[in-house]
Motif scaffolding. Structure first.
Motif, PDB file in Angstrom:
ATOM      1  N   GLU A 254      -4.573 -31.333  -2.665  1.00 43.50           N
ATOM      2  CA  GLU A 254      -5.773 -31.437  -1.823  1.00 43.50           C
ATOM      3  C   GLU A 254      -5.813 -32.802  -1.159  1.00 43.50           C
ATOM      4  O   GLU A 254      -5.401 -33.805  -1.747  1.00 43.50           O
ATOM      5  CB  GLU A 254      -7.029 -31.243  -2.661  1.00 43.50           C
ATOM      6  CG  GLU A 254      -8.292 -31.307  -1.837  1.00 43.50           C
ATOM      7  CD  GLU A 254      -9.532 -31.000  -2.644  1.00 43.50           C
ATOM      8  OE1 GLU A 254      -9.697 -29.850  -3.061  1.00 43.50           O
ATOM      9  OE2 GLU A 254     -10.332 -31.928  -2.855  1.00 43.50           O
ATOM     10  N   GLN A 255      -6.288 -32.820   0.063  1.00 44.82           N
ATOM     11  CA  GLN A 255      -6.498 -34.075   0.795  1.00 44.82           C
ATOM     12  C   GLN A 255      -7.759 -33.916   1.628  1.00 44.82           C
ATOM     13  O   GLN A 255      -7.999 -32.847   2.198  1.00 44.82           O
ATOM     14  CB  GLN A 255      -5.294 -34.369   1.688  1.00 44.82           C
ATOM     15  CG  GLN A 255      -5.384 -35.686   2.420  1.00 44.82           C
ATOM     16  CD  GLN A 255      -4.047 -36.070   3.010  1.00 44.82           C
ATOM     17  OE1 GLN A 255      -3.009 -35.927   2.366  1.00 44.82           O
ATOM     18  NE2 GLN A 255      -4.059 -36.573   4.227  1.00 44.82           N
ATOM     19  N   THR A 256      -8.556 -34.964   1.675  1.00 46.08           N
ATOM     20  CA  THR A 256      -9.791 -34.934   2.455  1.00 46.08           C
ATOM     21  C   THR A 256      -9.865 -36.159   3.359  1.00 46.08           C
ATOM     22  O   THR A 256      -9.214 -37.172   3.098  1.00 46.08           O
ATOM     23  CB  THR A 256     -11.038 -34.907   1.545  1.00 46.08           C
ATOM     24  OG1 THR A 256     -11.076 -36.113   0.777  1.00 46.08           O
ATOM     25  CG2 THR A 256     -11.036 -33.691   0.635  1.00 46.08           C
ATOM     26  N   CYS A 257     -10.656 -36.049   4.387  1.00 46.66           N
ATOM     27  CA  CYS A 257     -10.906 -37.198   5.260  1.00 46.66           C
ATOM     28  C   CYS A 257     -12.219 -36.987   6.015  1.00 46.66           C
ATOM     29  O   CYS A 257     -12.694 -35.858   6.164  1.00 46.66           O
ATOM     30  CB  CYS A 257      -9.756 -37.418   6.243  1.00 46.66           C
ATOM     31  SG  CYS A 257      -9.542 -36.118   7.476  1.00 46.66           S
ATOM     32  N   TRP A 258     -12.801 -38.081   6.449  1.00 44.72           N
ATOM     33  CA  TRP A 258     -13.995 -38.085   7.301  1.00 44.72           C
ATOM     34  C   TRP A 258     -13.556 -38.491   8.696  1.00 44.72           C
ATOM     35  O   TRP A 258     -12.788 -39.430   8.853  1.00 44.72           O
ATOM     36  CB  TRP A 258     -15.025 -39.082   6.783  1.00 44.72           C
ATOM     37  CG  TRP A 258     -15.679 -38.662   5.518  1.00 44.72           C
ATOM     38  CD1 TRP A 258     -15.300 -38.995   4.251  1.00 44.72           C
ATOM     39  CD2 TRP A 258     -16.828 -37.828   5.376  1.00 44.72           C
ATOM     40  NE1 TRP A 258     -16.137 -38.419   3.330  1.00 44.72           N
ATOM     41  CE2 TRP A 258     -17.086 -37.699   3.998  1.00 44.72           C
ATOM     42  CE3 TRP A 258     -17.661 -37.175   6.279  1.00 44.72           C
ATOM     43  CZ2 TRP A 258     -18.150 -36.945   3.498  1.00 44.72           C
ATOM     44  CZ3 TRP A 258     -18.716 -36.428   5.790  1.00 44.72           C
ATOM     45  CH2 TRP A 258     -18.951 -36.314   4.420  1.00 44.72           C
ATOM     46  N   LEU A 259     -14.052 -37.795   9.702  1.00 48.11           N
ATOM     47  CA  LEU A 259     -13.700 -38.087  11.087  1.00 48.11           C
ATOM     48  C   LEU A 259     -14.967 -38.236  11.926  1.00 48.11           C
ATOM     49  O   LEU A 259     -15.958 -37.550  11.671  1.00 48.11           O
ATOM     50  CB  LEU A 259     -12.856 -36.952  11.676  1.00 48.11           C
ATOM     51  CG  LEU A 259     -11.533 -36.656  10.978  1.00 48.11           C
ATOM     52  CD1 LEU A 259     -10.942 -35.368  11.521  1.00 48.11           C
ATOM     53  CD2 LEU A 259     -10.575 -37.813  11.150  1.00 48.11           C
ATOM     54  N   PRO A 260     -14.921 -39.097  12.939  1.00 52.35           N
ATOM     55  CA  PRO A 260     -16.084 -39.198  13.837  1.00 52.35           C
ATOM     56  C   PRO A 260     -16.159 -37.981  14.750  1.00 52.35           C
ATOM     57  O   PRO A 260     -15.170 -37.269  14.939  1.00 52.35           O
ATOM     58  CB  PRO A 260     -15.775 -40.462  14.652  1.00 52.35           C
ATOM     59  CG  PRO A 260     -14.292 -40.570  14.640  1.00 52.35           C
ATOM     60  CD  PRO A 260     -13.847 -40.008  13.315  1.00 52.35           C
TER      61      PRO A 260
END
Length: 146
Positions: free
Chosen positions: A11-17
Motif C-alpha cells: 500500500e502507498q498513500t499520498c496527499w495532492l493539491p
C-alpha cells in the motif's frame, strides 16, 4: 551478514493539491509503487489512465475550497489486483454519463473507469465529509506470472 531485499509495500498513500498537475504527480506515485512488482507491465498502463481520470475528476468537479487536498491510496489487494482510491471533500456522488460526443473535450472519465476496471464504486468517507471513488484493475494471471 548478507542483506535481503525488502519486500515491496502492498500500500502507498499520498496527499495532492487540487491542481491540474496533480494527475501527473499521482501517476509518478503509481510508477514508484509498482516499480519492482512482477505485474507492473500489465497493471501500469490501465492504472495510469484510470488514476489520472479519477484525480482529474476530483480536481475539476469537486465543489470545495481550492485549499482542500485529494488523498490517493494505491493498494495491491492480491499479486495481480491493484486497488486505486481517490478521496475528496465533496460528498456529492459523481454521475456516469454515456460516452461524450466525438468533439467534446470532457465527459469520458467515469465511462473509461467503468469499461476498463474489473469493478468500481463510490463510498462516503469516514466522518461524513466527502467521498472516495475506487476501482480494481486486474492483470491476467497467466501473463502476470510470465
Amino acid at each position: 551478514m548478507p542483506e535481503t531485499p525488502c519486500p515491496a509495500p502492498d500500500e502507498q498513500t499520498c496527499w495532492l493539491p487540487r491542481h491540474p498537475k496533480s494527475a501527473r504527480a499521482a501517476r509518478q506515485e503509481l510508477h514508484a509503487f509498482l516499480h519492482s512488482h512482477p505485474s507492473r507491465e500489465h497493471l501500469l498502463p490501465t492504472g495510469e489512465l484510470l488514476l489520472s481520470e479519477l484525480v482529474t475528476n476530483a480536481v475539476t468537479h469537486t465543489r470545495t475550497p481550492r485549499d482542500r487536498l485529494i488523498f490517493v491510496r494505491l493498494q495491491l489487494s492480491s499479486p495481480t489486483t491493484l486497488r486505486i482510491e481517490v478521496h475528496d471533500a465533496d460528498s456529492e456522488k459523481p454521475s456516469l454519463r454515456h460516452p461524450a460526443s466525438p468533439t467534446s473535450e470532457t465527459g469520458r472519465g467515469l465511462f473509461l473507469v467503468q469499461e476498463l476496471a474489473q469493478s468500481w464504486g463510490c463510498c462516503p468517507r469516514r466522518g461524513g465529509i466527502g467521498k472516495f471513488i475506487w476501482c480494481h484493475i486486474t492483470a491476467p494471471a497467466a501473463e502476470a506470472a510470465a
